[in-house]
Design a protein around this motif. Structure first.
Motif, PDB file in Angstrom:
ATOM      1  N   THR A 197       0.875  -0.843   0.197  1.00  0.00           N
ATOM      2  CA  THR A 197      -0.474  -0.139   0.155  1.00  0.00           C
ATOM      3  C   THR A 197       0.541   1.450  -0.032  1.00  0.00           C
ATOM      4  OG1 THR A 197      -0.195   0.073   2.453  1.00  0.00           O
ATOM      5  CG2 THR A 197      -1.469  -0.939   0.970  1.00  0.00           C
ATOM      6  N   ASN A 198       0.656   2.152   0.125  1.00  0.00           N
ATOM      7  CA  ASN A 198       1.289   3.478   0.002  1.00  0.00           C
ATOM      8  C   ASN A 198       1.186   4.097   1.124  1.00  0.00           C
ATOM      9  OD1 ASN A 198       2.185   5.246  -1.813  1.00  0.00           O
ATOM     10  ND2 ASN A 198       0.799   6.589  -1.807  1.00  0.00           N
ATOM     11  N   ILE A 199       1.048   3.312   2.759  1.00  0.00           N
ATOM     12  CA  ILE A 199       1.737   3.490   3.557  1.00  0.00           C
ATOM     13  C   ILE A 199       2.994   4.112   4.042  1.00  0.00           C
ATOM     14  CG2 ILE A 199       1.821   2.783   5.614  1.00  0.00           C
ATOM     15  CD1 ILE A 199      -1.099   2.318   5.413  1.00  0.00           C
ATOM     16  N   ALA A 200       3.774   2.949   3.475  1.00  0.00           N
ATOM     17  CA  ALA A 200       5.435   1.992   3.247  1.00  0.00           C
ATOM     18  C   ALA A 200       6.104   3.668   3.030  1.00  0.00           C
ATOM     19  CB  ALA A 200       5.528   0.822   2.941  1.00  0.00           C
ATOM     20  N   GLN A 201       5.400   4.094   1.867  1.00  0.00           N
ATOM     21  CA  GLN A 201       6.121   5.050   1.186  1.00  0.00           C
ATOM     22  C   GLN A 201       6.074   6.492   1.667  1.00  0.00           C
ATOM     23  OE1 GLN A 201       3.995   3.066  -0.439  1.00  0.00           O
ATOM     24  NE2 GLN A 201       6.343   1.125  -0.703  1.00  0.00           N
ATOM     25  N   GLN A 202       4.861   6.809   2.666  1.00  0.00           N
ATOM     26  CA  GLN A 202       4.842   7.939   3.012  1.00  0.00           C
ATOM     27  C   GLN A 202       6.346   8.354   4.289  1.00  0.00           C
ATOM     28  OE1 GLN A 202       1.991  10.057   3.057  1.00  0.00           O
ATOM     29  NE2 GLN A 202       1.838   7.908   1.533  1.00  0.00           N
ATOM     30  N   PRO A 203       6.775   9.996   4.124  1.00  0.00           N
ATOM     31  CA  PRO A 203       7.769  10.022   4.417  1.00  0.00           C
ATOM     32  C   PRO A 203       7.292  10.196   6.076  1.00  0.00           C
ATOM     33  CG  PRO A 203       6.518  11.657   3.552  1.00  0.00           C
ATOM     34  CD  PRO A 203       6.188  10.533   3.272  1.00  0.00           C
ATOM     35  N   GLY A 204       8.468   8.907   7.274  1.00  0.00           N
ATOM     36  CA  GLY A 204       8.206   9.465   8.189  1.00  0.00           C
ATOM     37  C   GLY A 204       7.515   7.881   9.063  1.00  0.00           C
ATOM     38  N   SER A 205       7.221   6.796   7.694  1.00  0.00           N
ATOM     39  CA  SER A 205       6.219   6.015   8.626  1.00  0.00           C
ATOM     40  C   SER A 205       8.130   4.971   8.630  1.00  0.00           C
ATOM     41  CB  SER A 205       6.124   5.149   7.601  1.00  0.00           C
ATOM     42  OG  SER A 205       6.603   4.741   6.492  1.00  0.00           O
ATOM     43  N   PRO A 206       7.497   3.819   9.534  1.00  0.00           N
ATOM     44  CA  PRO A 206       8.459   2.818   9.950  1.00  0.00           C
ATOM     45  C   PRO A 206       8.903   2.354   8.972  1.00  0.00           C
ATOM     46  CG  PRO A 206       6.592   2.167  10.632  1.00  0.00           C
ATOM     47  CD  PRO A 206       6.521   3.587   9.904  1.00  0.00           C
ATOM     48  N   GLY A 207      10.372   2.754   8.581  1.00  0.00           N
ATOM     49  CA  GLY A 207      10.799   1.813   7.390  1.00  0.00           C
ATOM     50  C   GLY A 207      10.208   1.769   6.163  1.00  0.00           C
ATOM     51  N   ASP A 208      10.601   1.321   4.513  1.00  0.00           N
ATOM     52  CA  ASP A 208      10.813   1.113   3.203  1.00  0.00           C
ATOM     53  C   ASP A 208       9.787  -0.356   3.300  1.00  0.00           C
ATOM     54  OD1 ASP A 208      13.719  -0.278   1.959  1.00  0.00           O
ATOM     55  OD2 ASP A 208      12.866  -0.437   3.970  1.00  0.00           O
ATOM     56  N   ALA A 209       9.422  -0.513   1.625  1.00  0.00           N
ATOM     57  CA  ALA A 209       8.469  -1.947   1.240  1.00  0.00           C
ATOM     58  C   ALA A 209       9.522  -2.691   1.557  1.00  0.00           C
ATOM     59  CB  ALA A 209       8.155  -1.561  -0.002  1.00  0.00           C
ATOM     60  N   SER A 210      10.854  -2.392   1.759  1.00  0.00           N
ATOM     61  CA  SER A 210      11.087  -4.551   2.137  1.00  0.00           C
ATOM     62  C   SER A 210      10.927  -4.935   3.084  1.00  0.00           C
ATOM     63  CB  SER A 210      12.539  -4.161   1.201  1.00  0.00           C
ATOM     64  OG  SER A 210      13.461  -3.506   1.680  1.00  0.00           O
ATOM     65  N   LEU A 211      11.031  -3.745   4.170  1.00  0.00           N
ATOM     66  CA  LEU A 211      11.021  -4.128   5.328  1.00  0.00           C
ATOM     67  C   LEU A 211      10.056  -5.079   5.523  1.00  0.00           C
ATOM     68  CD1 LEU A 211      13.164  -4.292   8.380  1.00  0.00           C
ATOM     69  CD2 LEU A 211      11.988  -0.686   8.283  1.00  0.00           C
ATOM     70  N   TRP A 212       9.077  -3.998   5.151  1.00  0.00           N
ATOM     71  CA  TRP A 212       7.827  -4.463   5.809  1.00  0.00           C
ATOM     72  C   TRP A 212       7.354  -5.535   4.986  1.00  0.00           C
ATOM     73  CZ3 TRP A 212       4.857  -3.247   9.610  1.00  0.00           C
ATOM     74  CH2 TRP A 212       4.609  -1.516   9.609  1.00  0.00           C
ATOM     75  N   ARG A 213       8.280  -6.152   3.512  1.00  0.00           N
ATOM     76  CA  ARG A 213       7.899  -7.617   3.375  1.00  0.00           C
ATOM     77  C   ARG A 213       8.533  -8.718   3.356  1.00  0.00           C
ATOM     78  NH1 ARG A 213       9.383  -5.421  -2.375  1.00  0.00           N
ATOM     79  NH2 ARG A 213       8.238  -4.372  -2.278  1.00  0.00           N
ATOM     80  N   THR A 214       9.802  -7.907   4.318  1.00  0.00           N
ATOM     81  CA  THR A 214      10.690  -9.162   4.808  1.00  0.00           C
ATOM     82  C   THR A 214      10.332  -9.352   6.738  1.00  0.00           C
ATOM     83  OG1 THR A 214      12.359  -8.242   4.104  1.00  0.00           O
ATOM     84  CG2 THR A 214      13.403  -9.182   5.546  1.00  0.00           C
ATOM     85  N   MET A 215       9.623  -8.519   6.767  1.00  0.00           N
ATOM     86  CA  MET A 215       9.278  -8.603   8.343  1.00  0.00           C
ATOM     87  C   MET A 215       7.804  -9.816   8.370  1.00  0.00           C
ATOM     88  SD  MET A 215       7.488  -6.341  11.126  1.00  0.00           S
ATOM     89  CE  MET A 215       7.877  -4.982  10.003  1.00  0.00           C
ATOM     90  N   GLY A 216       6.986  -9.826   7.536  1.00  0.00           N
ATOM     91  CA  GLY A 216       5.803 -10.667   6.746  1.00  0.00           C
ATOM     92  C   GLY A 216       6.551 -11.741   6.724  1.00  0.00           C
ATOM     93  N   LEU A 217       7.320 -12.273   6.025  1.00  0.00           N
ATOM     94  CA  LEU A 217       8.110 -13.174   5.424  1.00  0.00           C
ATOM     95  C   LEU A 217       8.452 -13.951   6.582  1.00  0.00           C
ATOM     96  CD1 LEU A 217       8.749 -15.675   3.052  1.00  0.00           C
ATOM     97  CD2 LEU A 217      11.147 -14.408   3.122  1.00  0.00           C
TER      98      LEU A 217
END
Length: 81
Positions: free
Chosen positions: A25-45
């Motif tokens: 989603t667009n949440i991971a790309q917002q400034p000030g969000s915790p980490g980038d999209a690859s971090l969220w994918r890694t955490m999910g995996l």
């Protein structure tokens, strides 16, 4: 104990799906969000793999409890004879 492990595995799988959803989603790309999209994918995996391991532990726990219960019932039946 097996039931608790199944609940934990389900909870971890849910958090895994949420983490992967946040990555796309667009949440991971917002400034000030915790980490980038690859971090969220890694955490999910990682959460998904841990959830599978906990589910396997729950299955094995249930199987051993069932085997122990049947062994005890067989002993009681032998003692009655």
């Amino acid at each position: 104990m097996g039931r608790n492990l199944f609940i934990l595995a389900g909870t971890l799988a849910l958090f895994s799906l949420i983490s992967c959803g946040v990555a796309y989603t667009n949440i991971a790309q917002q400034p000030g969000s915790p980490g980038d999209a690859s971090l969220w994918r890694t955490m999910g995996l990682v959460l998904f793999v841990v959830s599978l391991a906990v589910a396997l532990a729950g299955i094995l726990s249930s199987l051993f409890e069932q085997a122990e219960r049947r062994t005890e019932e067989a002993r009681r039946a032998r003692r009655k004879r």
